[in-house]
Design a protein around this motif. Sequence first.
Motif, PDB file in Angstrom:
ATOM      1  N   THR A   2     -23.112  66.564  -6.084  1.00 27.36           N
ATOM      2  CA  THR A   2     -21.906  66.642  -6.889  1.00 27.36           C
ATOM      3  C   THR A   2     -22.249  67.131  -8.285  1.00 27.36           C
ATOM      4  OG1 THR A   2     -22.112  64.353  -7.609  1.00 27.36           O
ATOM      5  CG2 THR A   2     -20.794  64.746  -5.646  1.00 27.36           C
ATOM      6  N   LEU A   3     -21.241  67.612  -8.978  1.00 26.54           N
ATOM      7  CA  LEU A   3     -21.417  68.043 -10.366  1.00 26.54           C
ATOM      8  C   LEU A   3     -21.587  66.813 -11.254  1.00 26.54           C
ATOM      9  CD1 LEU A   3     -18.536  70.659 -10.693  1.00 26.54           C
ATOM     10  CD2 LEU A   3     -20.973  71.142 -10.608  1.00 26.54           C
ATOM     11  N   SER A   5     -20.799  64.648 -14.632  1.00 26.85           N
ATOM     12  CA  SER A   5     -19.487  64.419 -15.236  1.00 26.85           C
ATOM     13  C   SER A   5     -19.171  65.406 -16.357  1.00 26.85           C
ATOM     14  CB  SER A   5     -19.367  62.985 -15.735  1.00 26.85           C
ATOM     15  OG  SER A   5     -20.345  62.713 -16.709  1.00 26.85           O
ATOM     16  N   SER A   8     -18.166  68.647 -14.685  1.00 23.60           N
ATOM     17  CA  SER A   8     -16.885  68.459 -13.999  1.00 23.60           C
ATOM     18  C   SER A   8     -15.731  68.533 -14.997  1.00 23.60           C
ATOM     19  CB  SER A   8     -16.842  67.120 -13.264  1.00 23.60           C
ATOM     20  OG  SER A   8     -17.703  67.124 -12.167  1.00 23.60           O
ATOM     21  N   ILE A  43      -9.509  68.271  -9.823  1.00 27.86           N
ATOM     22  CA  ILE A  43     -10.445  69.200 -10.480  1.00 27.86           C
ATOM     23  C   ILE A  43     -10.145  69.263 -11.969  1.00 27.86           C
ATOM     24  CG2 ILE A  43     -11.228  71.597 -10.639  1.00 27.86           C
ATOM     25  CD1 ILE A  43     -10.529  71.809  -7.589  1.00 27.86           C
ATOM     26  N   GLY A  46     -11.461  66.489 -13.917  1.00 32.42           N
ATOM     27  CA  GLY A  46     -12.912  66.359 -13.888  1.00 32.42           C
ATOM     28  C   GLY A  46     -13.382  65.397 -12.821  1.00 32.42           C
ATOM     29  N   ASN A  49     -14.798  67.731  -6.841  1.00 33.02           N
ATOM     30  CA  ASN A  49     -16.079  68.406  -6.599  1.00 33.02           C
ATOM     31  C   ASN A  49     -15.777  69.617  -5.709  1.00 33.02           C
ATOM     32  OD1 ASN A  49     -18.866  68.728  -6.787  1.00 33.02           O
ATOM     33  ND2 ASN A  49     -19.184  67.710  -4.840  1.00 33.02           N
TER      34      ASN A  49
END
Length: 72
Positions: A2-3, A5, A8, A43, A46, A49
């Motif tokens: 995952t990105l 934070s 994101s 998205i 934030g 994903n």
Amino acid sequence: MTLNSERSRALGDRLRQARRAADLTQEALAQASGVGTEHVQRIERGAGNPTVATLYALSDALHIPIANLLPQ
């Protein structure tokens, strides 16, 4: 995977700015891109994903290069 934070949030900010510049609601962007409204909302907050395919769908609907959505 995952990105983080920070990325994101930056991605969400860029998507929101691009959507507003295109004068689209979240619902209109979702319909134009084929991405669910709730996913667009996640998205932008934030919390999502998105896959590369999702980012391409959003950038195509916004008529911008995908790079414009990606934080540095």
